[in-house]
Write a protein that holds these residues in place. Sequence first.
Motif, PDB file in Angstrom:
ATOM      1  N   MET A  81      43.157  75.035  -9.618  1.00  0.00           N
ATOM      2  CA  MET A  81      43.823  74.050  -9.583  1.00  0.00           C
ATOM      3  C   MET A  81      44.844  74.006  -8.666  1.00  0.00           C
ATOM      4  N   ASN A  82      44.545  73.580  -7.084  1.00  0.00           N
ATOM      5  CA  ASN A  82      45.586  73.905  -6.091  1.00  0.00           C
ATOM      6  C   ASN A  82      46.323  72.643  -5.744  1.00  0.00           C
ATOM      7  N   HIS A  83      47.997  73.154  -5.775  1.00  0.00           N
ATOM      8  CA  HIS A  83      49.302  72.560  -6.654  1.00  0.00           C
ATOM      9  C   HIS A  83      49.301  70.807  -5.566  1.00  0.00           C
ATOM     10  N   GLU A  84      48.637  70.782  -4.260  1.00  0.00           N
ATOM     11  CA  GLU A  84      48.755  69.417  -4.090  1.00  0.00           C
ATOM     12  C   GLU A  84      47.422  68.725  -4.451  1.00  0.00           C
ATOM     13  N   LEU A 143      48.028  68.574  -8.002  1.00  0.00           N
ATOM     14  CA  LEU A 143      48.294  68.312  -8.634  1.00  0.00           C
ATOM     15  C   LEU A 143      49.232  67.119  -8.287  1.00  0.00           C
ATOM     16  N   ARG A 144      49.878  67.665  -7.723  1.00  0.00           N
ATOM     17  CA  ARG A 144      51.067  67.029  -7.024  1.00  0.00           C
ATOM     18  C   ARG A 144      50.500  65.216  -6.167  1.00  0.00           C
ATOM     19  N   GLN A 145      49.103  64.782  -5.875  1.00  0.00           N
ATOM     20  CA  GLN A 145      49.171  63.900  -5.703  1.00  0.00           C
ATOM     21  C   GLN A 145      48.716  63.475  -6.804  1.00  0.00           C
ATOM     22  N   TRP A 146      47.892  63.864  -7.728  1.00  0.00           N
ATOM     23  CA  TRP A 146      47.840  63.445  -9.389  1.00  0.00           C
ATOM     24  C   TRP A 146      48.681  62.357  -9.876  1.00  0.00           C
ATOM     25  N   ILE A 147      49.940  63.318  -9.746  1.00  0.00           N
ATOM     26  CA  ILE A 147      51.196  62.776 -10.385  1.00  0.00           C
ATOM     27  C   ILE A 147      51.541  61.453  -9.789  1.00  0.00           C
ATOM     28  N   GLU A 184      52.383  57.787 -11.110  1.00  0.00           N
ATOM     29  CA  GLU A 184      54.056  57.422 -11.229  1.00  0.00           C
ATOM     30  C   GLU A 184      52.874  55.739 -10.676  1.00  0.00           C
ATOM     31  N   ASN A 185      52.607  55.378  -9.252  1.00  0.00           N
ATOM     32  CA  ASN A 185      52.635  54.298  -8.668  1.00  0.00           C
ATOM     33  C   ASN A 185      51.996  53.499  -8.953  1.00  0.00           C
ATOM     34  N   ALA A 186      50.844  53.990 -10.244  1.00  0.00           N
ATOM     35  CA  ALA A 186      49.963  53.059 -11.134  1.00  0.00           C
ATOM     36  C   ALA A 186      50.489  52.320 -12.095  1.00  0.00           C
ATOM     37  N   GLU A 187      52.120  53.485 -12.944  1.00  0.00           N
ATOM     38  CA  GLU A 187      52.783  52.868 -13.311  1.00  0.00           C
ATOM     39  C   GLU A 187      53.834  52.498 -13.144  1.00  0.00           C
TER      40      GLU A 187
END
Length: 61
Positions: free
Chosen positions: A1-4, A6-10, A14-17
């Motif tokens: 899995m690409n680091h970028e 994963l960062r986008q998913w996080i 966070e924005n969904a919360e």
Amino acid sequence: MNHETLRQWIKTAENAERPEALAESTKDAEIAALRKQVRELEMERDILRRAAKYFAGETNW
């Protein structure tokens, strides 16, 4: 899995919360678009002012 990826998913999670974060980003985008439009209108105004000044000097009534 690409680091970028994963960062986008996080970031998306966070924005969904925080729905207010989405509203803020929408406001920021709108402000940026309006500032760009103001710059364009000021440039057009300056061009028209210079043209009016030029043509006013060209006419000898």
